[in-house]
Design an enzyme around this catalytic site. Structure first.
Site: not given
Ligand code: 13P
Length: 281
Positions: A84-85, A136, A179, A207-208, A231-232
């Site tokens: 990722d990234h 991206e 994010h 994403h996010g 992720n978060t």
């Molecule tokens: P969040 O942490 O906002 O869920 O985003 C995760 C993400 O986009 C990982 O690349």
């Protein structure tokens, strides 16, 4: 079975559902996510940020760990192991050489011409190894891996140019998502999302994913989003459960019990996510 993301995402785009990209931080998260997705019979993309890769020891450790879990736990669903990234060609190459099946090259902070140059270099190497590439355009803001960035939305022209010059397999256009937690509502540009999806033959990535309402997730999928990164919110549900376990068990010292006290909450959230995304095998 470890696979790249190509067929997973093309099928998702054609049938209008999304594949979950769930970030992992350690062996336990990888295990819980694999077990839960396997029991729900849905494919999954395990996302590994550069920071998480460093934390876990490196790409070789992670690739061997995930392959080991797939064998030892009899995981039968398609699993994609994705960086990722990644910020450079070298990072992507190390992950690919270690056995990752998919990479995201994020050169979105560079000028478009430089983004194209770096992305093309990654695509040429990745495709020679049957590995898929996400890139991206624009820039997704917010906080990830403790780094905070401002957002710049993508334009259709830049997305077309990046695709035509690189032949990436999927694209993450920055269209208002960030994010980390949102301050207020996520403000997504669905009109541009739809235009980009109509203009490009490849699936789009959001994403996010944390904190976007169910309605907006459904709308994003209807506008061509086929992979959603989360992720978060996994961190949030897991840490909440672990915190309450530690408060109730002040003498707890067994790391397996402490880390494992977040298992149920994490798995329950994974089930909610795949139900919301309407993920299919
Ligand atoms: P969040 O942490 O906002 O869920 O985003 C995760 C993400 O986009 C990982 O690349």
């Amino acid at each position: 079975m470890l696979v790249n993301s190509k067929d997973l995402l093309l099928k998702a785009k054609a049938s209008k559902y999304a594949i979950p990209h769930l970030n992992i931080n350690n062996l336990e998260w990888a295990k819980y996510i694999l077990q839960e997705c396997n029991s729900l019979n849905v494919p999954v993309i395990l996302g590994v940020s550069e920071g998480a890769a460093k934390y876990m020891g490196g790409f070789n450790t992670i690739a061997l760990m995930v392959k080991g879990l797939i064998t030892d736990l009899n995981i039968e669903i398609p699993v994609c192991l994705h960086v990722d990234h990644a910020s450079s060609f070298e990072t992507c190459k190390s992950a690919i050489d270690a056995g990752f099946t998919s990479v995201m090259i994020d050169a979105s902070r560079q000028e478009l011409s430089e983004n194209i140059r770096i992305t093309k270099e990654v695509v040429d190497y990745a495709h020679s190894k049957n590995v898929t590439v996400e890139a991206e355009v624009g820039h997704i803001g917010g906080t990830e891996d403790n780094i905070t960035n401002t957002s710049t939305n993508a334009t259709l022209e830049d997305c077309l140019s990046l695709y035509e010059n690189t032949h990436i397999d999927s694209l993450a256009p920055a269209l208002g998502s960030v994010h980390g937690f949102y301050k207020g509502e996520a403000n997504l540009d669905f009109a541009t999302m739809q235009k980009i999806s109509d203009a490009l033959p490849i699936p789009l990535v959001l994403h996010g994913g944390t904190g976007i309402s169910d309605e907006k997730i459904a709308k994003a999928i209807s506008c061509g989003i086929s992979k959603i990164n989360i992720n978060t919110e996994l961190q949030s549900v897991w840490s909440k459960a672990v915190r309450s376990y530690l408060e109730e068990n002040k003498d707890a010292i067994d790391p397996r019990k402490i880390i494992g006290s977040g298992e149920e909450a994490l798995k329950a959230r994974v089930e909610e996510i795949v139900t919301l995304f309407k993920t299919k095998i």
